[in-house]
Design an enzyme around this catalytic site. Structure first.
Site, short mmCIF file in Angstrom:
data_model
loop_
_atom_site.label_atom_id
_atom_site.label_comp_id
_atom_site.label_asym_id
_atom_site.label_seq_id
_atom_site.Cartn_x
_atom_site.Cartn_y
_atom_site.Cartn_z
N ASP A 114 0.85 -1.21 0.00
CA ASP A 114 0.00 0.00 0.00
C ASP A 114 0.87 1.25 0.00
O ASP A 114 0.55 2.25 -0.62
CB ASP A 114 -0.91 0.00 1.23
CG ASP A 114 -2.02 -1.03 1.08
OD1 ASP A 114 -2.19 -1.55 -0.06
OD2 ASP A 114 -2.70 -1.34 2.07
N CYS A 115 2.02 1.18 0.72
CA CYS A 115 2.88 2.35 0.80
C CYS A 115 3.91 2.41 -0.33
O CYS A 115 4.46 3.46 -0.63
CB CYS A 115 3.55 2.42 2.16
SG CYS A 115 4.05 0.82 2.81
N TYR A 116 4.24 1.24 -0.92
CA TYR A 116 5.19 1.17 -2.05
C TYR A 116 4.52 0.38 -3.18
O TYR A 116 4.74 -0.82 -3.33
CB TYR A 116 6.47 0.46 -1.63
CG TYR A 116 7.29 1.17 -0.58
CD1 TYR A 116 7.99 2.34 -0.90
CD2 TYR A 116 7.38 0.67 0.71
CE1 TYR A 116 8.76 2.98 0.06
CE2 TYR A 116 8.15 1.31 1.67
CZ TYR A 116 8.83 2.47 1.34
OH TYR A 116 9.59 3.08 2.29
#
Lengths: 383, 136
Positions: A128-130
């Site tokens: 989700d963050c990368y």
């Protein structure tokens, strides 16, 4: 008479420090006592240029947009560590792609120093963050945010001599060993070698500023396999490989003159590194230590064809003569590390100090006074 | 058939009578075109080997098994000296004394006249700076 780091550095800044290489001071010692040497000389420089397989570099690539958490990373087709956060990696000198055994981590490190372009390809699962899952691009010395050489074990204090008693050629990290002890190879710079000029590491510790790959670097820690328990001879020299240093320095400032990728037949890739350590002459004991000569530095001869069996001992004067004798048999000897380059390193470090560009540092933490190396125990593992 | 090759001998091989052996035991017709060899020093023979294909192959195997190096005519070893770090690894492997290193300057010396083209340096150089070149 004693002398402090502060006094030496004051002289270096004024341009009045007397600096000599370890070879020069060993010649002086033929006629002078340690007391006289201490009076005349402030700093002694050392050097070595050899294969140091436990070397490597941390790199940071920067984040692409959208960003990726690199989990599998290749540089010029060589798999390197994906075990650090997002866009960091560690390139170890022996990292390699079995399909191309003559190009590996050591060569990647040299290519970065040379400013060459490298192909970076990396994969992540996408988080989700990368969110990105794949990237392929070109990187080089100038696009990397950081390139830091950080090696857990460099500049071994003394090293074994390798020979081969079997009837077959052995291809080893000590070079090509011909059958029936037709040759023997050695790998220490002898009287010029850094850790042989301060054998108990009285002046070498964490934070010691050194020559590393053509620029100023530092001793980061005691090296792995740091061993204080090897037997010493009457001159205080450990016989066989003993102490080591961990080193750190800015790869971007280094030079391919002193950082070279290498490949040993049937062994793999490694990195030839240039390391030089200045030894401050603080007292007579240190003046005596730096006066050590090749004939006083002894080491073990081992059978690399047969589980490193101990065959005998010899010294560096004999090794450098091109021929040693073992149980009545003459064996041709040759080096594996470059004395030619080691001399350039010691001379360069001498020049830096004479010009006032390089001052000496007192270790912020000494090396361990007692440290030994345990073998790996093999125990039953329950499935 | 007939085959023109260069046979190279390390110093210790000059005490044996290999030419006699391959004539007698392998039925080879040998013609020595050029000899540059000395007892105890080693050297090279430029020869033509004549005989059946299998006989020549067997004779060549006998020679190489005994340490004689066989190369096509005109092959030479080239060194990229510019990138040489003068470590000495090739001198350790070199059986003929063509590659040497030592006092006073400890740089690498390569004497092609002594080279027997055994190619151990090609494998032994950690920088991979040696190559074999062919020229008739």
């Amino acid at each position: 008479m004693t002398r402090s780091y502060q006094e030496i550095n004051e002289k270096i800044r004024k341009g009045t420090a007397v600096v000599m290489t370890a070879e020069e001071v060993s010649r002086m010692a033929e006629e002078m006592s340690p007391r006289e040497i201490l009076k005349r000389v402030d700093v002694v420089t050392t050097g070595t240029f050899g294969a140091m397989c436990s070397s490597g570099a941390f790199l940071n690539f920067g984040h692409p947009s959208p960003s990726i958490r690199m989990e599998r990373i290749e540089l010029n087709g060589v798999p390197v560590s994906g075990g650090l956060a997002a866009v960091d990696t560690y390139v170890g000198a022996t990292d390699c792609n079995p399909a191309n055994p003559n190009y590996g981590g050591g060569h990647i490190i040299e290519d970065i120093v040379a400013g060459k372009d490298l192909v970076l390809e990396a994969w992540g699962k996408g988080t989700d963050c990368y969110p990105r899952k794949h990237v392929k691009t070109i990187v080089n010395r100038d696009t990397l945010n950081e390139a830091v050489l950080c090696s857990p074990r460099n500049a071994y204090q003394n090293y074994n001599v390798a020979t081969n008693t079997t009837d077959r050629i052995k291809y080893t990290y000590m070079g090509t060993l011909l059958p029936h002890m037709k040759n023997a190879s050695y790998s220490s710079a002898g009287e010029l070698s850094p850790l042989l000029n301060d054998p108990e590491c009285r002046t070498i510790g964490m934070g010691t500023r050194i020559f590393l790959g053509g620029t100023q670097g530092y001793v980061a820690w005691n090296g792995t396999q740091f061993n204080t328990t090897k037997p010493t001879n009457e001159y205080g020299i450990p016989i066989g490989n003993a102490r080591t240093i961990a080193t750190i320095g800015n790869l971007k400032d280094m030079s391919t003159e002193f950082v070279r990728g290498a490949a040993f037949e049937k062994y793999g890739t490694t990195l030839y590194m240039g390391v030089g350590v200045p030894i401050p002459l603080l007292d007579e004991d240190l003046a005596m230590r730096v006066s050590i000569r090749n004939r006083q530095i002894e080491t073990n001869i081992q059978d690399y064809g047969n589980g490193y069996t101990h065959l005998g001992t010899t010294n560096y004067e004999a090794l450098r003569s091109g021929c040693i004798e073992l149980n009545g048999k003459k064996i041709r000897t040759a080096p594996m590390s470059s004395l030619y380059k080691a001399r350039i390193i010691a001379a360069t470090l001498k020049e830096w100090i004479e010009r006032g560009e390089f001052t000496l540092t007192e270790p912020v933490r000494p090396m361990p006074s007692v440290s030994s190396v345990s073998p790996l125990k093999i125990v039953e593992v329950e499935e | 058939m007939e085959k023109k090759v260069v046979l190279s001998f390390a110093p210790e091989l000059t005490f044996r009578s290999f030419m006699n052996d391959i004539i007698r035991d392998y039925n080879i017709n040998i013609n020595i075109i050029k000899a540059d060899i000395e007892i105890a020093k080693g050297g090279k023979l430029l020869v033509t080997l004549g005989g059946e294909e299998e006989e020549i192959a067997a004779a060549e195997k006998f020679l190489t098994d005994n340490g004689v190096v066989i190369n096509p005519m005109g092959s030479t070893i080239k060194l990229n000296k510019e990138r040489c770090i003068a470590c000495g690894a090739c001198t350790s492997a070199c059986p003929s004394g063509a590659l040497t290193i030592g006092a006073p300057d400890w740089t690498l010396n390569f004497n092609p006249d002594k080279c027997i083209i055994c190619k151990l340096c090609v494998k032994s150089c950690p920088m991979k700076l040696f190559s074999v070149e062919f020229a008739e």
